[in-house]
Scaffold this active site. Sequence first.
Site, PDB file in Angstrom:
ATOM      1  N   ILE A  29      -3.838   7.967   9.288  1.00  9.29           N
ATOM      2  CA  ILE A  29      -4.928   8.832   8.832  1.00  9.29           C
ATOM      3  C   ILE A  29      -5.980   9.003   9.939  1.00  9.29           C
ATOM      4  O   ILE A  29      -6.333  10.128  10.315  1.00  9.29           O
ATOM      5  CB  ILE A  29      -5.571   8.266   7.545  1.00  9.29           C
ATOM      6  CG1 ILE A  29      -4.533   8.202   6.408  1.00  9.29           C
ATOM      7  CG2 ILE A  29      -6.794   9.079   7.140  1.00  9.29           C
ATOM      8  CD1 ILE A  29      -4.016   9.522   5.897  1.00  9.29           C
TER       9      ILE A  29
ATOM     10  N   SER B  47       7.599   3.145   3.047  1.00  7.21           N
ATOM     11  CA  SER B  47       8.946   3.691   2.810  1.00  7.21           C
ATOM     12  C   SER B  47       9.298   4.844   3.745  1.00  7.21           C
ATOM     13  O   SER B  47      10.438   5.321   3.740  1.00  7.21           O
ATOM     14  CB  SER B  47       9.092   4.164   1.360  1.00  7.21           C
ATOM     15  OG  SER B  47       8.754   3.148   0.457  1.00  7.21           O
TER      16      SER B  47
ATOM     17  N   HIS C  32       7.052  12.774   0.845  1.00  3.51           N
ATOM     18  CA  HIS C  32       7.374  13.125  -0.537  1.00  3.51           C
ATOM     19  C   HIS C  32       7.282  14.633  -0.755  1.00  3.51           C
ATOM     20  O   HIS C  32       6.412  15.302  -0.168  1.00  3.51           O
ATOM     21  CB  HIS C  32       6.395  12.425  -1.493  1.00  3.51           C
ATOM     22  CG  HIS C  32       6.564  10.933  -1.506  1.00  3.51           C
ATOM     23  ND1 HIS C  32       7.650  10.314  -2.085  1.00  3.51           N
ATOM     24  CD2 HIS C  32       5.803   9.942  -0.988  1.00  3.51           C
ATOM     25  CE1 HIS C  32       7.541   9.006  -1.933  1.00  3.51           C
ATOM     26  NE2 HIS C  32       6.434   8.752  -1.262  1.00  3.51           N
TER      27      HIS C  32
ATOM     28  N   LYS D 196       6.184   4.616  -7.722  1.00  4.04           N
ATOM     29  CA  LYS D 196       7.422   5.400  -7.717  1.00  4.04           C
ATOM     30  C   LYS D 196       8.669   4.557  -7.932  1.00  4.04           C
ATOM     31  O   LYS D 196       9.767   5.083  -7.959  1.00  4.04           O
ATOM     32  CB  LYS D 196       7.520   6.161  -6.391  1.00  4.04           C
ATOM     33  CG  LYS D 196       6.365   7.140  -6.215  1.00  4.04           C
ATOM     34  CD  LYS D 196       6.447   7.890  -4.900  1.00  4.04           C
ATOM     35  CE  LYS D 196       5.276   8.832  -4.723  1.00  4.04           C
ATOM     36  NZ  LYS D 196       3.993   8.157  -4.447  1.00  4.04           N
TER      37      LYS D 196
ATOM     38  N   ARG E 138      -0.401  -1.617  -0.061  1.00  4.27           N
ATOM     39  CA  ARG E 138      -0.983  -0.343  -0.481  1.00  4.27           C
ATOM     40  C   ARG E 138      -2.491  -0.529  -0.658  1.00  4.27           C
ATOM     41  O   ARG E 138      -2.919  -1.557  -1.185  1.00  4.27           O
ATOM     42  CB  ARG E 138      -0.392   0.119  -1.817  1.00  4.27           C
ATOM     43  CG  ARG E 138       1.120   0.244  -1.821  1.00  4.27           C
ATOM     44  CD  ARG E 138       1.583   0.482  -3.251  1.00  4.27           C
ATOM     45  NE  ARG E 138       3.029   0.549  -3.393  1.00  4.27           N
ATOM     46  CZ  ARG E 138       3.834  -0.499  -3.588  1.00  4.27           C
ATOM     47  NH1 ARG E 138       3.331  -1.726  -3.637  1.00  4.27           N
ATOM     48  NH2 ARG E 138       5.129  -0.335  -3.744  1.00  4.27           N
TER      49      ARG E 138
ATOM     50  N   CYS F  65      21.882  -3.163  21.462  1.00  2.64           N
ATOM     51  CA  CYS F  65      22.088  -2.723  20.064  1.00  2.64           C
ATOM     52  C   CYS F  65      21.707  -1.250  19.914  1.00  2.64           C
ATOM     53  O   CYS F  65      22.400  -0.473  19.280  1.00  2.64           O
ATOM     54  CB  CYS F  65      21.233  -3.530  19.103  1.00  2.64           C
ATOM     55  SG  CYS F  65      21.541  -5.284  19.083  1.00  2.64           S
TER      56      CYS F  65
END
Length: 479
Positions: free
Chosen positions: A12, A45, A49, A250, A313, A403
């Site tokens: 933000i 996550s 959205h 969610k 959160r 990797c």
Amino acid sequence: MYDVVVIGAGVIGTAVARELMKFDIKVMVLERENDVACGTTKANSAIVHAGYDAPYGTLKGKFNAWGNRIFGEVCETLNVPFKRIGSLVCAFSEEDLATLEALKHNGELLGISNLEIVDQLSLRAMEPNVSDDAVAALYAPTAGITEPWELAIAYMENAMDNGAELKLNFEVKTIEKKCDHYIISDGNTLVEAKYVVNAAGVYADQIYHMVCDVPEFTITPRRGQYFLLDKSAKDHVRRIIFPCPSNKGKGTLVLPTVNGNILIGPDSEDLEISQKEATETTLERLNLVKQLANHLIKDIPFSENITTFSGLRAEPSTDDFIIGFSQVDGFYNIAGMKSPGLSSAPAIGIYVADEISGVLNAARRTRFEPKRSIRIQFEHLNDLQKKALIERNPAYGRVICRCEMITEGEILDAIHRNCGGTTLNGIKRRVRPGAGRCQGGFCGPRVVEILARELGCAMESVCQEGQSSYILVGKTKSL
Ligand SMILES: Cc1cc2nc3c(=O)[nH]c(=O)nc-3n(C[C@H](O)[C@H](O)[C@H](O)COP(=O)(O)OP(=O)(O)OC[C@H]3O[C@@H](n4cnc5c(N)ncnc54)[C@H](O)[C@@H]3O)c2cc1C
């Protein structure tokens, strides 16, 4: 004196700083950690959205829908990964079916296009590993995935390319209001600014409290824990798979990451207001995540797990985002940035920059450079391109992380750009050495060596992540 000081270099604060640089405004970003994106922005996550679930009429609803619309363009300009892979909210009961209808209706009110309720047969065809008990799903093709920390790094880098300044290791401890400006201090250094933007994540209530005796809101941490599976689990799901939402959020979901891993989580655990650093994972909650995910998706290969993590959160007492000038003149709050804060960041950046440039009466900068220079990803080049690159710069011929196939050239680039990485995890977030199956077991020491050489410091001074998180204590056999 700065026109604007932004407190907090998460997605933000950095988005706001970059958008402010489109105007003739002198900007400083203050961050208490030794890198940007070290708060909630590094552990979530990573979903952009579609925006159907935040209630119509809320700031979350407005900024999510707007953010989703512009996310692709922003990521292209700033050279940040973004894939519009679509999402499915699965229904398991009659009650869930009603929830799907309500979500679809809410999304349509918010102007989200192409929402569709698909039946069990179509759901199976789209995602064969979804539980046999799922009877239908809400399909949102505009949902996407990104790399949140990379977006914050890119925003800050581009802001700095356009003249913004960043002070790391600056923990704001006091803010003094004078008649037409603020004096901000970390206990050692003073920074003066006409306007303050508070984007301090879970600490936004404490920052506001420094200028306001009776703040209108509090921020409580709500923790979410995750599993990250190796790329060998790739394609177990191809879209973002949600259960139906509840009043806690969610739900626990399963989704691919932009790099081809599978991410599973989060749970939702309310912590005490004082637990703003409690980012540990716990066996009990990870077992709950496993149980919830197994209800949603069949045969998840948890044996392929390569790491677990958690994020906090910023749960506001007001329930919605808090965005705007506060009751204290010249002090702007962007608080309560829980999900969909990441999805909303590009829109919030534009909105806040417009508001602040308005009160400053600032003109648009004529020489703003919107693009971030291309970051070479060696693995994605063809053989001829690789050969030509190595001839030009032999550092691209030295593979440091096997990797993820990351070369020394990519690491040097990540160190020497504006807002460059200075820690082991800072380099991992920028170019991924250590993000693969061995989690840095092999490449970690070599990255430390490169960092020490390039930053001109001893290897013992290189940190893993936060200040004082030293990795090495000295040479073996020297005692
Ligand atoms: C489990 C979980 C899942 C989520 N999933 C999604 C998702 O899929 N999609 C989505 O859109 N959103 C999601 N979110 C929300 C999203 O991650 C946040 O909205 C976003 O990262 C908030 O960014 P921020 O910049 O406000 O906060 P932060 O990233 O926390 O940044 C705040 C910064 O302020 C700094 N700071 C604090 N105090 C001080 C001080 N005194 N002085 C100087 N600096 C200070 C901190 O160090 C930090 O760097 C999720 C969040 C969580 C926790």
